[in-house]
Design an enzyme around this catalytic site. Structure first.
Site, PDB file in Angstrom:
ATOM      1  N   GLY A  21       3.320   0.481   5.793  1.00 56.67           N
ATOM      2  CA  GLY A  21       4.395  -0.113   6.017  1.00 56.67           C
ATOM      3  C   GLY A  21       4.447  -1.248   7.037  1.00 56.67           C
ATOM      4  CG  ASN A  42       3.251  -7.049   4.705  1.00 55.52           C
ATOM      5  OD1 ASN A  42       3.437  -8.098   5.166  1.00 55.52           O
ATOM      6  ND2 ASN A  42       2.105  -6.413   4.403  1.00 55.52           N
ATOM      7  NE  ARG A  74       2.980   1.969 -16.302  1.00 50.12           N
ATOM      8  CZ  ARG A  74       1.919   1.026 -16.615  1.00 50.12           C
ATOM      9  NH1 ARG A  74       1.086   1.008 -15.593  1.00 50.12           N
ATOM     10  NH2 ARG A  74       1.971   0.300 -17.738  1.00 50.12           N
ATOM     11  CG  MET A 121      -1.035   0.573  -2.773  1.00 48.91           C
ATOM     12  SD  MET A 121      -1.334  -1.212  -2.852  1.00 48.91           S
ATOM     13  CE  MET A 121      -3.262  -1.434  -2.988  1.00 48.91           C
ATOM     14  NE  ARG A 122       1.116   5.037  -9.248  1.00 49.86           N
ATOM     15  CZ  ARG A 122       0.007   5.885  -9.769  1.00 49.86           C
ATOM     16  NH1 ARG A 122      -0.894   6.198  -8.811  1.00 49.86           N
ATOM     17  NH2 ARG A 122       0.051   6.488 -10.837  1.00 49.86           N
ATOM     18  CB  VAL A 123       0.117  -0.778 -12.382  1.00 45.23           C
ATOM     19  CG1 VAL A 123       0.464  -1.839 -13.342  1.00 45.23           C
ATOM     20  CG2 VAL A 123      -1.151  -1.290 -11.614  1.00 45.23           C
ATOM     21  CG  LEU A 124       6.165  -1.484 -10.710  1.00 47.02           C
ATOM     22  CD1 LEU A 124       6.812  -2.448  -9.696  1.00 47.02           C
ATOM     23  CD2 LEU A 124       6.757   0.036 -10.549  1.00 47.02           C
ATOM     24  CG  ASN A 146       3.103  -7.729  -4.976  1.00 49.50           C
ATOM     25  OD1 ASN A 146       3.271  -6.837  -3.995  1.00 49.50           O
ATOM     26  ND2 ASN A 146       1.874  -8.127  -5.289  1.00 49.50           N
ATOM     27  CG  HIS A 189      -2.368  -9.933  -3.891  1.00 49.45           C
ATOM     28  ND1 HIS A 189      -3.085  -8.776  -4.425  1.00 49.45           N
ATOM     29  CD2 HIS A 189      -3.552 -10.776  -3.800  1.00 49.45           C
ATOM     30  CE1 HIS A 189      -4.133  -8.842  -4.635  1.00 49.45           C
ATOM     31  NE2 HIS A 189      -4.842 -10.157  -4.534  1.00 49.45           N
TER      32      HIS A 189
HETATM   33  C1  GAR Z   1      -0.873  -5.453   2.788  1.00 49.74           C
HETATM   34  O1  GAR Z   1      -2.170  -5.833   3.102  1.00 49.74           O
HETATM   35  C2  GAR Z   1      -0.565  -5.995   1.447  1.00 49.74           C
HETATM   36  O2  GAR Z   1      -0.758  -7.406   1.317  1.00 49.74           O
HETATM   37  C3  GAR Z   1      -1.453  -5.224   0.542  1.00 49.74           C
HETATM   38  O3  GAR Z   1      -1.612  -3.858   1.077  1.00 49.74           O
HETATM   39  C4  GAR Z   1      -1.183  -3.839   2.423  1.00 49.74           C
HETATM   40  C5  GAR Z   1      -0.114  -3.008   2.851  1.00 49.74           C
HETATM   41  O4  GAR Z   1      -0.072  -3.166   4.267  1.00 49.74           O
HETATM   42  N1  GAR Z   1      -0.709  -5.119  -0.806  1.00 49.74           N
HETATM   43  C6  GAR Z   1      -1.510  -4.851  -1.954  1.00 49.74           C
HETATM   44  O5  GAR Z   1      -3.176  -4.803  -1.788  1.00 49.74           O
HETATM   45  C7  GAR Z   1      -0.911  -5.196  -3.163  1.00 49.74           C
HETATM   46  N2  GAR Z   1      -1.697  -4.880  -4.181  1.00 49.74           N
HETATM   47  P1  GAR Z   1       1.226  -2.307   5.032  1.00 49.74           P
HETATM   48  O6  GAR Z   1       1.540  -1.230   4.222  1.00 49.74           O
HETATM   49  O7  GAR Z   1       0.943  -2.199   6.330  1.00 49.74           O
HETATM   50  O8  GAR Z   1       2.324  -3.511   4.652  1.00 49.74           O
END
Ligand code: GAR
Length: 214
Positions: A14, A16, A67, A92-95, A109, A111
């Site tokens: 978390g 971000n 799902r 990290m789940r595909v919707l 999102n 990435h």
């Molecule tokens: C981040 O680096 C984000 O970009 C990535 O997971 C991390 C989450 O970190 N997202 C993905 O890979 C989505 N496919 P956080 O929980 O500290 O924000």
């Protein structure tokens, strides 16, 4: 000023989410986080939300055999909180397609790569293996194809000679923490228009680029 009611979906750390929480403390920030949902009860980001006194929900994917039912539970929680925009932040789940269609142009999102390069997982190791000179992150509207959709903000960092995946990930994460609050601000301010596969920002072709020098 009515702030855009934002729901954040997380699966883990978390950081971000924290960047968005911090941004929302500014008086003039045009969004507020009204709900944080995690698909795992042990997601550390739930504590961050609780510390900021933001309501949290756990919608555990393990509790659903299909799902569609998981997606419906997410959707119900978001609607109950009158969420207007969804931010996926390390979710990290595909919707499913129905959920994505229901939130079309109202779900973004982040990435950890400069899309369209390196969709999917292990982006940092793959960027190193490919000999990329720059790497970074992308904030985009969510579409049915994973890690695809109109791009709002990209933040890039240099790849340095002694980088390993962890060092590079840390440099990218720092720019993620600037890119996501900026993207949410632009969307919440109504400055972003989706035009086909891309966006216009203030009437000009997007995305906004943040290019860090180190
Ligand atoms: C981040 O680096 C984000 O970009 C990535 O997971 C991390 C989450 O970190 N997202 C993905 O890979 C989505 N496919 P956080 O929980 O500290 O924000």
């Amino acid at each position: 000023m009515a702030r855009l009611r934002t729901g954040v979906l997380i699966s883990g750390r978390g950081s971000n989410l924290q960047a968005l929480i911090d941004a929302c403390t500014a008086r003039d920030y045009p969004a507020e986080i009204v709900l944080v949902i995690a698909n795992r009860a042990d997601a550390a980001g739930l504590d961050r939300a609780a510390r900021a006194k933001i309501p949290t929900r756990v919608v555990a994917h393990r509790g659903f055999t299909e799902r569609a039912a998981f997606d419906a539970a997410l959707d119900a929680a978001l609607r109950e909180a009158r969420v207007e925009l969804v931010c996926l932040a390390g979710f990290m789940r595909v919707l499913g397609a129905n959920f994505i269609d229901a939130w079309r142009d109202r779900m973004i999102n982040i990435h950890p790569s400069l899309l369209p390069e390196f969709p999917g997982l292990d982006t940092h190791a793959r960027a190193l293996a490919a000999g990329a000179k720059r790497h970074g992150c992308t904030v985009h509207f969510v579409r049915n194809e994973v890690d695809n959709g109109p791009i709002i903000v990209q933040g890039s960092v240099p790849v340095l000679p002694d980088d390993d995946a962890d060092k590079l990930a840390a440099r990218v994460l720092a720019v993620e923490h600037r890119a996501y609050p900026l993207a949410l601000r632009l969307v919440a301010d109504g400055r972003v228009r989706v035009r086909g596969d891309s966006v216009e920002i203030d009437g000009r072709p997007g995305p906004v680029r943040l290019d860090a020098v180190a």
